[in-house]
Write a protein that holds these residues in place. Structure first.
Motif, short mmCIF file in Angstrom:
data_model
loop_
_atom_site.label_atom_id
_atom_site.label_comp_id
_atom_site.label_asym_id
_atom_site.label_seq_id
_atom_site.Cartn_x
_atom_site.Cartn_y
_atom_site.Cartn_z
N UNK A 31 -32.69 8.69 16.65
CA UNK A 31 -32.96 8.14 17.98
C UNK A 31 -34.15 8.88 18.59
N UNK A 32 -35.17 8.12 18.95
CA UNK A 32 -36.35 8.65 19.64
C UNK A 32 -36.28 8.14 21.08
N UNK A 33 -36.14 9.02 22.06
CA UNK A 33 -35.96 8.55 23.44
C UNK A 33 -37.26 8.20 24.16
N UNK A 34 -38.27 7.80 23.39
CA UNK A 34 -39.57 7.42 23.95
C UNK A 34 -40.09 6.20 23.19
N UNK A 35 -41.19 5.65 23.67
CA UNK A 35 -41.75 4.45 23.07
C UNK A 35 -42.43 4.75 21.74
N UNK A 36 -42.62 3.75 20.89
CA UNK A 36 -43.36 3.95 19.64
C UNK A 36 -44.79 4.40 19.92
N UNK A 37 -45.33 5.20 18.99
CA UNK A 37 -46.70 5.66 19.12
C UNK A 37 -46.86 7.02 19.76
N UNK A 38 -45.78 7.57 20.31
CA UNK A 38 -45.84 8.90 20.90
C UNK A 38 -45.77 9.96 19.79
N UNK A 39 -46.06 11.21 20.15
CA UNK A 39 -46.00 12.28 19.17
C UNK A 39 -44.63 12.44 18.56
N UNK A 40 -43.60 12.33 19.38
CA UNK A 40 -42.24 12.49 18.87
C UNK A 40 -41.86 11.33 17.96
N UNK A 74 -28.75 10.79 26.00
CA UNK A 74 -27.34 10.59 26.32
C UNK A 74 -26.65 9.78 25.22
N UNK A 75 -27.35 8.81 24.67
CA UNK A 75 -26.77 7.99 23.60
C UNK A 75 -26.33 8.86 22.43
N UNK A 76 -27.16 9.82 22.06
CA UNK A 76 -26.82 10.70 20.94
C UNK A 76 -25.74 11.69 21.35
N UNK A 77 -25.81 12.19 22.57
CA UNK A 77 -24.78 13.13 23.03
C UNK A 77 -23.39 12.51 22.98
N UNK A 78 -23.33 11.19 23.19
CA UNK A 78 -22.03 10.50 23.20
C UNK A 78 -21.67 9.89 21.84
N UNK A 81 -19.84 12.63 16.17
CA UNK A 81 -20.49 13.78 15.51
C UNK A 81 -20.29 13.79 14.01
N UNK A 82 -20.85 12.79 13.34
CA UNK A 82 -20.64 12.67 11.90
C UNK A 82 -21.93 12.79 11.09
N UNK A 83 -23.05 13.08 11.77
CA UNK A 83 -24.32 13.25 11.05
C UNK A 83 -25.09 11.97 10.83
N UNK A 84 -24.60 10.85 11.38
CA UNK A 84 -25.28 9.57 11.16
C UNK A 84 -26.13 9.12 12.35
N UNK A 85 -25.99 9.80 13.47
CA UNK A 85 -26.82 9.52 14.64
C UNK A 85 -27.42 10.84 15.11
N UNK A 86 -28.74 10.94 15.02
CA UNK A 86 -29.44 12.18 15.34
C UNK A 86 -30.49 11.92 16.41
N UNK A 87 -30.84 12.97 17.12
CA UNK A 87 -31.84 12.89 18.18
C UNK A 87 -33.10 13.63 17.75
#
Length: 320
Positions: A31-40, A74-78, A81-87
């Motif tokens: 999960x990238x909490x920003x728009x495509x094209x950013x550094x992250x 927040x999406x990842x925090x909730x 915790x099985x390793x399939x959703x990462x931030x």
């Protein structure tokens, strides 16, 4: 340790090991909490392109932008915790802890840090038509002579660009007028047009304009000079105490993710970051690959949160 405690600890270790052996058996989402094209986003896509080869499962990028990264975080925090959703996040994660009066998650306690991925930095730049701006000392002198006269742009309140300038102004006892924009594009347009005097910009955004003579680099916020601009001093060299405004990028998992899964991720991410092609891709964006142990990443996040909380409190900065 009492016998039943030893048994419980053994069972927990066994469960963690079993989870790691079975993991992964389905696609992984970054999960990238920003728009495509950013550094992250670039970091996430480099990982998603290379991790499947070693993990044996697809790794997809999900851009969940909005609220300065809070919606995706927040999406990842909730998440389970099985390793399939990462931030995949940048240091705005810990900045937000002090910027927002109420968050639906805790940036420091609702995640398990996995690994750093890279460091980036910001450049203090100006429109060449602004007089007396060849050095930090001249900028400070001009700002002190005319408090509030000069302007600086940011992509928004509470962004690293904003807090970096706030730190500089606080450190030098100077004032400038903050002009927040909704994103970087409009701010850069007005900076190039001479309607804004100063701005902190990521290297990859500023470099093309510096090379074209449309912007002038005054100082870099990294702890050492940039290879792309070796003649530009650091803020520390210019006498700014605590002037390092580097941005860290990293991967985090929901709190409670099995340690064996975290360790496997840490190992594989570190291997990806050592690939020459990744270094080249990062360098094009003004970033440098950097891995870490989970504990080291946690320590960095804690110290960074404290540091930027001081800047926020001294400046009375809040984000809505």
């Amino acid at each position: 340790m009492r016998p039943f405690q030893k048994i419980l600890a053994t069972l927990l270790l066994a469960a963690s090991a079993a989870a790691a052996q079975a993991w992964p058996d389905q696609p992984i989402t970054l999960v990238v909490p920003y728009t495509p094209g950013t550094g992250i986003d670039l970091v996430a896509r480099q990982l998603s392109a290379r991790l499947p080869a070693v993990l044996g499962q697809p790794v997809v990028v999900d851009n969940v932008a909005g609220a300065s990264g809070n919606i995706g975080s927040e999406k990842v925090a909730r998440a389970k915790p099985d390793g399939y959703t990462l931030l995949v996040q940048v240091n705005t994660l810990v900045m937000n802890k002090s910027l927002y009066k109420s968050l639906a998650y805790d940036p420091l306690n609702d995640f398990t840090p996995v690994s750093l991925t890279s460091w980036g930095t910001l450049l203090l730049v100006t429109n060449p038509n602004v007089q007396k701006t060849t050095s930090v000392a001249q900028v400070v002198a001009a700002a002190k002579a005319s408090p509030g006269k000069f302007t600086y742009a940011t992509p928004g309140v509470g962004t690293p660009h904003h807090l970096s300038m706030a730190m500089l102004l606080q450190s030098t006892g100077t004032e400038m007028l903050h002009v927040p924009y909704k994103g970087t594009a409009g701010a850069v347009t007005d900076l190039l047009g001479g309607r804004i005097d100063y701005m902190f910009l990521p290297v990859h955004v500023a470099l093309q304009h510096i090379q074209a003579g449309k912007l002038k680099a005054i100082a870099t916020g990294s702890d050492k000079r940039l290879a792309q601009l070796p003649e530009v001093p650091t803020l520390a060299e210019a006498g700014i105490k605590g002037g390092n405004v580097d941005m860290w990028y990293g991967v985090l998992a929901p709190k409670g993710t099995p340690s064996a899964v975290v360790d496997r991720l840490n190992k594989e991410i570190g291997a990806v970051l050592r690939q020459p092609e990744v270094a080249t891709a990062f360098e094009s964006q003004g970033m440098v690959p950097a891995s870490s142990a989970p504990g080291e990443f946690k320590e960095l996040m804690t110290k960074d949160a404290q540091r930027w909380a001081g800047v926020v409190q001294r400046g009375g900065i809040t984000a809505e």
